[in-house]
Design a protein around this motif. Structure first.
Motif, PDB file in Angstrom:
ATOM      1  N   ALA A 127       0.831  -1.208   0.000  1.00 34.03           N
ATOM      2  CA  ALA A 127       0.000   0.000   0.000  1.00 34.03           C
ATOM      3  C   ALA A 127       0.861   1.252   0.000  1.00 34.03           C
ATOM      4  O   ALA A 127       0.576   2.219  -0.727  1.00 34.03           O
ATOM      5  N   ALA A 128       1.923   1.261   0.805  1.00 32.31           N
ATOM      6  CA  ALA A 128       2.805   2.430   0.872  1.00 32.31           C
ATOM      7  C   ALA A 128       3.501   2.655  -0.462  1.00 32.31           C
ATOM      8  O   ALA A 128       3.614   3.797  -0.944  1.00 32.31           O
ATOM      9  N   LYS A 129       3.971   1.567  -1.089  1.00 30.26           N
ATOM     10  CA  LYS A 129       4.626   1.701  -2.388  1.00 30.26           C
ATOM     11  C   LYS A 129       3.661   2.251  -3.439  1.00 30.26           C
ATOM     12  O   LYS A 129       4.023   3.136  -4.223  1.00 30.26           O
ATOM     13  N   SER A 130       2.459   1.735  -3.433  1.00 32.89           N
ATOM     14  CA  SER A 130       1.466   2.190  -4.421  1.00 32.89           C
ATOM     15  C   SER A 130       1.123   3.659  -4.208  1.00 32.89           C
ATOM     16  O   SER A 130       1.023   4.432  -5.169  1.00 32.89           O
ATOM     17  N   PHE A 131       0.955   4.065  -2.939  1.00 33.84           N
ATOM     18  CA  PHE A 131       0.627   5.459  -2.640  1.00 33.84           C
ATOM     19  C   PHE A 131       1.734   6.396  -3.114  1.00 33.84           C
ATOM     20  O   PHE A 131       1.471   7.429  -3.753  1.00 33.84           O
ATOM     21  N   LEU A 132       2.994   6.046  -2.841  1.00 34.04           N
ATOM     22  CA  LEU A 132       4.112   6.905  -3.227  1.00 34.04           C
ATOM     23  C   LEU A 132       4.285   6.934  -4.745  1.00 34.04           C
ATOM     24  O   LEU A 132       4.613   7.979  -5.316  1.00 34.04           O
ATOM     25  N   ASP A 133       4.046   5.807  -5.408  1.00 28.39           N
ATOM     26  CA  ASP A 133       4.111   5.785  -6.874  1.00 28.39           C
ATOM     27  C   ASP A 133       3.052   6.689  -7.483  1.00 28.39           C
ATOM     28  O   ASP A 133       3.319   7.447  -8.425  1.00 28.39           O
ATOM     29  N   VAL A 134       1.835   6.611  -6.966  1.00 29.98           N
ATOM     30  CA  VAL A 134       0.745   7.452  -7.466  1.00 29.98           C
ATOM     31  C   VAL A 134       1.040   8.921  -7.201  1.00 29.98           C
ATOM     32  O   VAL A 134       0.806   9.792  -8.058  1.00 29.98           O
ATOM     33  N   LEU A 135       1.575   9.218  -6.020  1.00 27.96           N
ATOM     34  CA  LEU A 135       1.891  10.601  -5.671  1.00 27.96           C
ATOM     35  C   LEU A 135       2.941  11.172  -6.617  1.00 27.96           C
ATOM     36  O   LEU A 135       2.787  12.294  -7.132  1.00 27.96           O
ATOM     37  N   CYS A 136       4.003  10.417  -6.882  1.00 26.90           N
ATOM     38  CA  CYS A 136       5.046  10.890  -7.796  1.00 26.90           C
ATOM     39  C   CYS A 136       4.491  11.067  -9.211  1.00 26.90           C
ATOM     40  O   CYS A 136       4.807  12.049  -9.901  1.00 26.90           O
ATOM     41  N   SER A 137       3.664  10.130  -9.651  1.00 24.64           N
ATOM     42  CA  SER A 137       3.060  10.228 -10.986  1.00 24.64           C
ATOM     43  C   SER A 137       2.172  11.452 -11.091  1.00 24.64           C
ATOM     44  O   SER A 137       2.166  12.154 -12.118  1.00 24.64           O
ATOM     45  N   LEU A 138       1.429  11.739 -10.030  1.00 22.99           N
ATOM     46  CA  LEU A 138       0.552  12.911 -10.019  1.00 22.99           C
ATOM     47  C   LEU A 138       1.360  14.200 -10.086  1.00 22.99           C
ATOM     48  O   LEU A 138       1.034  15.129 -10.844  1.00 22.99           O
TER      49      LEU A 138
END
Length: 318
Positions: A127-138
């Motif tokens: 979950a943490a990895k997915s959240f940080l990936d989405v944040l960087c992509s955004l």
């Protein structure tokens, strides 16, 4: 180190030479005539022809370029077609505003980028990895001017925490000046910070598979010690290389951000120069932006060579 600089400086000078040619040619490819802009709507063809002669625009392009670049070598960048003031004065009046914005944005870029990169490179849970990936992509996907508008609405209109328009020099009043800088600098830094975070994350993942990290794990070193002393230390080179490239993009993004937040910096001067076909001012701004980016990149490579001496030896004679 001397050999390293000797190898790098010629390529930097070549970049500046090519940039000077592009800076001279590209503004002249746009439709419009500076003489018409200077003469005004009621000018006669004879008036326009006289102004073209006065500005030297009737001379061959090669002659115009050689005259301009010769002045650059002596510190004479010419006079503005519109204001008739020396270009160096016009740029000098606005340079401080843009430098304040760029320096603070670069600071935000490094702090946010390294923090996000370390967090993403150290994240264990899915979950943490997915959240940080989405944040960087955004952060990468949203342009700075849109981020700036959102921040201005939230922090300047709804909550009225920070001013959203205008500027106050940090030298004149540091406390008030920093308030006017925070929103534009933050908006300008976010996409570049996401780029640094992505590179640092990838480098950290690669470093974790290296033998020296596995040895530290086998010896029972703590996760924090492994991350900070081994993984992060050997991954910072990627972020440092990225920093040099990101500074150039910061200077380019400053044009839009200054317009969004009504700052009177080099970005505003560039926009007015384009609208008024003020070639000499625009040429100087392009050359200055690239020169700053080249110097920053050269300093970055020097710092990188200090971290990794193998770079200084790259290409050295046997």
């Amino acid at each position: 180190m001397t050999r390293f600089l000797v190898r790098r400086i010629p390529s930097a000078l070549l970049v500046l030479f090519v940039t000077s040619i592009l800076a001279f040619v590209l503004p002249r490819l746009a439709p419009g005539d500076p003489a018409v802009a200077v003469a005004g709507p009621e000018a006669t063809p004879a008036d326009i022809a006289a102004i073209r002669t006065q500005l030297g625009l009737d001379r061959p392009l090669v002659t115009q370029y050689l005259h301009w670049i010769g002045g650059v070598f002596t510190g004479d960048f010419g006079q503005s077609y519109v204001t008739h003031r020396p270009v160096t004065q016009l740029v000098g009046d606005r340079l401080g505003s843009t430098l304040q914005l760029a320096v603070l944005a670069a600071l935000f870029m490094v702090v946010i980028g390294v923090a996000l990169g370390v967090a993403a490179g150290s994240a264990r849970g899915r979950a943490a990895k997915s959240f940080l990936d989405v944040l960087c992509s955004l952060l990468l996907a949203v342009p700075p001017f849109l981020t700036g508008l959102v921040l201005a609405l939230l922090l300047g209109v709804f909550w009225r925490i920070l001013p959203v328009s205008g500027e106050v020099s940090l030298l004149a009043d540091p406390e008030i000046g920093i308030q006017y800088l925070l929103l534009p600098a933050f908006a300008l830094a976010l996409p570049q910070a996401a780029q640094i975070a992505r590179l640092l994350q990838s480098a950290m993942w690669q470093s974790r598979s290296e033998e020296f990290v596995q040895t530290a794990v086998a010896k029972g070193a703590s996760g924090t010690r492994i991350t900070l002393r081994h993984v992060l230390r050997n991954s910072l080179a990627s972020a440092l290389v990225s920093f040099g490239m990101r500074v150039g993009e910061l200077l380019g993004g400053a044009v839009v951000i200054e317009a969004t937040f009504a700052r009177n910096g080099l970005g505003a001067l560039a926009v007015s120069s384009v609208n008024q076909r003020d070639y000499l001012v625009l040429q100087t701004l392009i050359l200055l932006a690239v020169a700053i980016a080249v110097v920053i990149q050269l300093l970055t490579e020097i710092a990188l060579s200090v971290l990794d001496p193998r770079i200084r030896l790259e290409g050295a004679p046997a």
